[in-house]
Design an enzyme around this catalytic site. Structure first.
Site, PDB file in Angstrom:
ATOM      1  N   ALA A   1      50.949  42.808  11.589  1.00 50.22           N
ATOM      2  CA  ALA A   1      50.118  43.787  10.866  1.00 50.22           C
ATOM      3  C   ALA A   1      49.496  44.799  11.832  1.00 50.22           C
ATOM      4  O   ALA A   1      49.156  44.420  12.960  1.00 50.22           O
ATOM      5  CB  ALA A   1      49.004  43.066  10.105  1.00 50.22           C
TER       6      ALA A   1
ATOM      7  N   CYS B   1      47.897  46.530  24.117  1.00 45.96           N
ATOM      8  CA  CYS B   1      47.334  47.871  24.316  1.00 45.96           C
ATOM      9  C   CYS B   1      46.064  47.732  25.156  1.00 45.96           C
ATOM     10  O   CYS B   1      45.009  48.188  24.779  1.00 45.96           O
ATOM     11  CB  CYS B   1      47.071  48.568  22.975  1.00 45.96           C
TER      12      CYS B   1
HETATM   13  C1  LIG Z   1      48.129  44.212  18.231  1.00 48.38           C
HETATM   14  S1  LIG Z   1      48.037  43.777  16.573  1.00 48.38           S
HETATM   15  C2  LIG Z   1      49.706  43.977  16.042  1.00 48.38           C
HETATM   16  C3  LIG Z   1      50.076  45.393  15.727  1.00 48.38           C
HETATM   17  C4  LIG Z   1      51.443  45.509  15.085  1.00 48.38           C
HETATM   18  N1  LIG Z   1      52.462  44.889  15.910  1.00 48.38           N
HETATM   19  C5  LIG Z   1      51.835  46.956  14.832  1.00 48.38           C
HETATM   20  O1  LIG Z   1      52.583  47.556  15.617  1.00 48.38           O
HETATM   21  O2  LIG Z   1      51.380  47.493  13.813  1.00 48.38           O
HETATM   22  C6  LIG Z   1      47.916  42.030  16.643  1.00 48.38           C
HETATM   23  C7  LIG Z   1      47.947  41.366  15.285  1.00 48.38           C
HETATM   24  O3  LIG Z   1      47.993  39.951  15.518  1.00 48.38           O
HETATM   25  C8  LIG Z   1      47.235  39.310  14.517  1.00 48.38           C
HETATM   26  N2  LIG Z   1      46.890  37.969  15.028  1.00 48.38           N
HETATM   27  C9  LIG Z   1      45.765  37.568  15.666  1.00 48.38           C
HETATM   28  N3  LIG Z   1      45.862  36.280  16.039  1.00 48.38           N
HETATM   29  C10 LIG Z   1      47.085  35.854  15.626  1.00 48.38           C
HETATM   30  C11 LIG Z   1      47.783  34.627  15.724  1.00 48.38           C
HETATM   31  N4  LIG Z   1      47.245  33.566  16.330  1.00 48.38           N
HETATM   32  N5  LIG Z   1      49.017  34.546  15.197  1.00 48.38           N
HETATM   33  C12 LIG Z   1      49.600  35.612  14.580  1.00 48.38           C
HETATM   34  N6  LIG Z   1      48.979  36.810  14.455  1.00 48.38           N
HETATM   35  C13 LIG Z   1      47.750  36.923  14.974  1.00 48.38           C
HETATM   36  C14 LIG Z   1      46.063  40.231  14.298  1.00 48.38           C
HETATM   37  O4  LIG Z   1      45.470  40.001  13.027  1.00 48.38           O
HETATM   38  C15 LIG Z   1      46.723  41.603  14.421  1.00 48.38           C
HETATM   39  O5  LIG Z   1      47.126  42.037  13.152  1.00 48.38           O
END
Ligand SMILES: C[S@@+](CC[C@H](N)C(=O)[O-])C[C@H]1O[C@@H](n2cnc3c(N)ncnc32)[C@H](O)[C@@H]1O
Length: 301
Positions: free
Chosen positions: A111, A229
């Protein structure tokens, strides 16, 4: 915050212009969604509304800069799914992974779907992408992005990435992990969302588990991109170094964008495996976008 960045003075080249670059707002970048439109028709449509797009000479010719004052999310072309507002450096991650049509892809932390939808575009909506996102509150924005952009090769899961089931193996894994997000921040005016160092201490352990799990989920010839990032070597080269020490992994060199800097092999008292220099660092004074780190990883041999 600028004081926090001081600890990076030794390895960020031209450090004073790096600091200076944060005083400019982030540019208004967009990706033309080839699943629904084309650069030529999109440029023409917006020109008819008096909007001039500046092409960014990078990748597959789908990246443009719009005027800063334009709210991309209010355009009809946004609602129709012809465009996706996305940081240029975020797009580079999918280009480096380069998932092939008809392949299987796991997006470990998906997300709000910028990279998932870009990968679906690169795959021409073929094959399958498993878009994994742990947090339920982030599922609505993810689904909204995918449906608006006409992505239909994707299924959603909600596992902790670090515990994603080892039932299947994938041709490509995108590990765009949660991080302290230093690269997103611009000053003045924007408060930094929290204390990055506190956030980081718990986060590093999770990032280590995520990179191992992502690697274990690759097919024999599979490719993974690990990205954040943020600038901190602890969340970047330190994590890749941990993978190299614990798995038969190799770093694949790439040079995608002009102005990309190599990974750093030393920080504070730590010396990382020299191969981390094959990773890429993106700074706002080199590429005017969100600061990013990316490593392209495969199995050794
Ligand atoms: C950097 S963002 C990803 C952005 C996405 N790849 C994009 O390009 O739009 C990281 C995401 O990892 C989710 N997240 C956090 N902890 C997580 C976990 N343990 N397992 C899977 N997702 C996780 C967060 O809610 C967030 O949406």
């Amino acid at each position: 915050m600028t004081q926090r960045f001081e600890e990076y003075r030794d390895f960020i080249p031209d450090f004073d212009s790096f600091l200076q670059s944060h005083t400019r707002p982030l540019p208004n970048h967009l990706r033309v969604n080839l699943l629904k439109s084309s650069p030529a028709s999109l440029v023409r449509m917006l020109r008819e509304k008096g909007v001039t797009l500046r092409p960014i000479g990078l990748g597959d010719g789908t990246f443009y800069e719009a005027p800063r004052t334009l709210s991309l999310g209010k355009l009809l072309e946004y609602f129709l799914g012809y465009i996706h507002p996305q940081a240029l450096t975020s797009c580079v991650a999918s280009l480096i992974l380069a998932p092939r049509p008809n392949s299987s892809v796991l997006d470990l932390c998906a997300a709000p779907g910028g990279k998932t939808s870009h990968m679906a575009q690169l795959m021409g909506n073929t094959g399958v992408i498993v878009a994994n996102e742990l947090h339920q509150r982030r599922h609505a924005p993810l689904v909204h992005t995918l449906s608006r952009l006409g992505v239909c090769n994707t299924v959603l899961t909600a596992y902790p990435a670090q515990e994603f089931p080892l039932k299947e193996r994938f041709d490509f894994v995108m590990a765009d992990v949660p991080c302290s997000g230093e690269g997103r921040w611009r000053f003045p005016g924007e408060p930094y969302p929290g204390d990055a160092s506190k956030f980081r201490s718990g986060m590093v352990e999770t990032q280590k588990r995520m990179i191992l799990r992502g690697f274990d989920l690759l097919r024999k010839e599979g490719i993974m991109v690990y990205s954040t990032c943020t600038y901190s070597p602890a969340e970047n080269e330190g994590i890749v170094d941990f993978l190299l020490k614990n798995r038969e992994a190799e770093l694949v060199p790439f040079n995608y964008a002009p102005g990309m800097e190599p990974g750093v092999s030393k920080w504070r008292k730590e010396e990382f495996d020299g191969r981390v220099q094959r990773a890429g660092r993106f700074y706002p004074h080199r590429i005017d976008s969100v600061g990013f780190f990316m490593a392209k990883i495969c199995r050794r041999g």
